[in-house]
Design a protein around this motif. Structure first.
Motif, short mmCIF file in Angstrom:
data_model
loop_
_atom_site.label_atom_id
_atom_site.label_comp_id
_atom_site.label_asym_id
_atom_site.label_seq_id
_atom_site.Cartn_x
_atom_site.Cartn_y
_atom_site.Cartn_z
N UNK A 180 0.85 -1.19 0.00
CA UNK A 180 0.00 0.00 0.00
C UNK A 180 0.88 1.24 0.00
N UNK A 181 0.61 2.12 -0.98
CA UNK A 181 1.35 3.38 -1.09
C UNK A 181 0.54 4.48 -0.41
N UNK A 182 1.09 5.07 0.63
CA UNK A 182 0.36 6.07 1.41
C UNK A 182 0.46 7.46 0.81
N UNK A 183 1.41 7.68 -0.09
CA UNK A 183 1.59 8.98 -0.71
C UNK A 183 1.10 8.91 -2.16
N UNK A 184 1.00 10.04 -2.86
CA UNK A 184 0.49 9.99 -4.24
C UNK A 184 1.46 9.27 -5.18
N UNK A 185 0.92 8.75 -6.28
CA UNK A 185 1.74 8.28 -7.39
C UNK A 185 1.59 9.29 -8.52
N UNK A 186 2.68 9.88 -8.98
CA UNK A 186 2.56 10.93 -10.00
C UNK A 186 2.36 10.35 -11.39
N UNK A 187 2.05 11.20 -12.37
CA UNK A 187 1.87 10.74 -13.75
C UNK A 187 3.15 10.17 -14.34
N UNK A 188 3.03 9.41 -15.44
CA UNK A 188 4.18 8.70 -16.01
C UNK A 188 5.38 9.60 -16.32
N UNK A 189 5.16 10.77 -16.89
CA UNK A 189 6.31 11.60 -17.27
C UNK A 189 7.08 12.10 -16.06
N UNK A 190 6.40 12.29 -14.93
CA UNK A 190 7.11 12.69 -13.71
C UNK A 190 7.85 11.49 -13.13
N UNK A 191 7.20 10.34 -13.09
CA UNK A 191 7.87 9.13 -12.62
C UNK A 191 9.12 8.83 -13.44
N UNK A 192 9.02 9.07 -14.74
CA UNK A 192 10.12 8.74 -15.65
C UNK A 192 11.34 9.62 -15.43
N UNK A 193 11.21 10.67 -14.64
CA UNK A 193 12.37 11.51 -14.32
C UNK A 193 13.31 10.84 -13.33
N UNK A 194 12.82 9.81 -12.63
CA UNK A 194 13.66 9.12 -11.64
C UNK A 194 14.65 8.22 -12.37
N UNK A 195 15.93 8.38 -12.14
CA UNK A 195 16.88 7.42 -12.71
C UNK A 195 16.54 6.00 -12.23
N UNK A 196 16.54 5.06 -13.14
CA UNK A 196 16.18 3.66 -12.87
C UNK A 196 14.71 3.51 -12.46
N UNK A 197 13.86 4.39 -13.01
CA UNK A 197 12.43 4.29 -12.69
C UNK A 197 11.86 2.96 -13.17
#
Length: 461
Positions: free
Chosen positions: A155-172
């Motif tokens: 269970x993720x207690x914080x938000x999950x952002x849209x794909x383009x924001x997630x994709x900014x994480x190295x090794x996403x």
């Protein structure tokens, strides 16, 4: 009945937990079946070896508490570095605050591997494992690599952002692929489920078997929203308790000539506190009848004060509050009462009950339980009004609140004015509908709904 094993970064003794919150629901579930709660001990060993931590176990009734120490290097990279220096800002849409270049991911992976290594020998074949929050996203993948075949939910207690924001994480790709090691992934809001579905479809080529089942990497995962609630009965009891009633009476007496607005937050850049103070300033500017009449009590509890971003927002917030008080205050009226310390939880319901308006206006939030607590604390005969950010997960459920865009400070001021002028009948109608929904989808519903879904989910291999 299968034993429940809860895994979270921090744990709590279910016998000692104060009313409300995650620990109450989890503690109740653990005590029902007998179970284990596993996580970090909270101890940082200055000279410890990375990837190695001393294990501690103790019994709390029929619940086993199992904890692991972290060495300073692991704590700094896993907890401060990757969890709170990369994942927290990115998941709250703040790419500008994420520290991508520090190499923290190695420590994040190492600690999750260590947790899996410590947990694996403690597991029984029919245990159901429930992992919590962003610190432990890869834990199931590490357990699977060691041969674990148990049902595992996340269970993720914080938000999950849209794909383009997630994709900014190295090794996403590695990070989100890790979620496919779970059988069930729970989110706070439908928007989070949609972001997950889009990401795994666009970035991982996952096949959507139906709106909630996705297949990729030779595994099928179920993804669904389970909005967390509060313990309504516990919080109402807290509201009627002496400390709360004392606070209510003191506030009512001290502010007999004022209308109170209240904000209760951790000091965090996701909470939109500077925007809130600017909106209150616009209220006083555009609706001068609120001068010498409306007072905002803003509690901003200390949070991660060693991090530069938090020191910056504290300085900004204190400057804004001081400017409002300097420009509008009178000898007998201070527009903003800013409190930078933690107020005892037992007093919070009384403060909420005394307020005409509750301001819950984060820029982004997974759920925000303060919004629900504010509603529950109200006198149904003369309730206050909840002003709620549309970017809080709670906004999906609490439609009868006055929803605002916190970035639009002029618009927020207009809505606050609407709240201050709202007729009694409308306030009562909105409060009744909000309270019914909060009661129906309380923290016990959340826990039962998630565990029921996990028990019904076919193992995803």
């Amino acid at each position: 009945m299968s034993r429940l094993v809860v895994v979270s970064n921090r744990i709590a003794d279910p016998r000692k937990t104060a009313a409300g919150g995650l620990a109450v629901a989890l503690g109740e579930a653990l005590k029902t079946t007998g179970g284990m709660w596993f996580g970090w001990s909270g101890t940082v060993v200055e000279a410890g070896t990375p990837g190695e931590g001393e294990m501690h176990t103790q019994q709390a009734g029929n619940v086993t508490l199992a904890t692991v120490d972290l060495c300073k290097e692991d704590h700094d990279s896993f907890y401060l570095g990757y969890s709170n220096g990369v994942l927290w800002p990115v998941f709250h849409y703040r790419l500008d605050l994420a520290d991508f270049d520090a190499g923290y991911i190695a420590g994040y992976r190492r600690v999750n591997q260590m947790f899996a290594k410590k947990l694996m020998p403690l597991l029984k074949p029919d245990d159901i494992i429930w992992v919590h929050d962003y610190h432990l996203i890869p834990l199931a993948a590490e357990l699977r690599a060691m041969g674990c075949t148990n049902r595992i939910g996340f269970f993720l207690h914080i938000p999950l952002p849209p794909p383009l924001i997630l994709a900014a994480i190295p090794q996403h790709e590695w990070l989100i692929r890790s979620l496919f090691a779970y059988d069930l992934v729970g989110f706070q809001a439908e928007a989070d489920v949609q972001h997950f579905a889009r990401y795994v479809g666009e970035e991982a080529g996952a096949e959507a078997l139906d709106p909630h089942h996705f297949r990729a990497f030779n595994r099928t995962v179920r993804a669904q929203a389970f909005p967390i609630g509060i313990d309504v009965n516990e919080f109402q009891a807290l509201t009627r308790a002496r400390e709360s009633m004392d606070m209510f009476e003191r506030m009512r007496e001290e502010y007999a000539r004022r209308r109170l607005l209240v904000g209760i937050d951790r000091l965090d850049y996701s909470k939109g506190l500077p925007h809130r103070i600017k909106a209150f300033r616009h209220l006083l500017t555009n609706y001068p009848e609120n001068r010498n009449s409306a007072t905002l009590i803003q509690i901003a509890s200390p949070s991660r004060e060693s991090v530069d971003a938090y020191a910056d927002i504290r300085q900004q917030l204190e400057g804004l509050c001081g400017a409002v008080n300097g420009d509008f205050g009178e000898l007998d009226w201070m527009p903003v009462r800013y409190i930078h310390r933690t107020v005892a939880r037992k007093r919070i319901p009384g403060l909420c009950r005394a307020a005409r308006v509750g301001l819950v206006t984060p820029l982004r939030d997974g759920m925000n339980l303060v919004a629900k607590e504010f509603v529950v604390a109200q006198d149904a005969a003369d309730p206050g009004v909840l002003v709620l950010s549309r970017f809080a997960g709670a906004a999906e459920q609490l439609k009868e609140a006055l929803l605002v865009n916190p970035y639009d400070t002029h618009g927020t001021a207009e809505v606050i004015q609407q709240a201050l002028q709202m007729p009694l009948e409308e306030r009562q109608r909105r409060h009744q509908k909000l309270l019914e929904r909060i009661r129906e989808f309380d923290v016990h519903w959340w826990r039962k709904a998630f565990l029921q879904a996990l028990s019904e989910t076919e193992p995803g291999g």
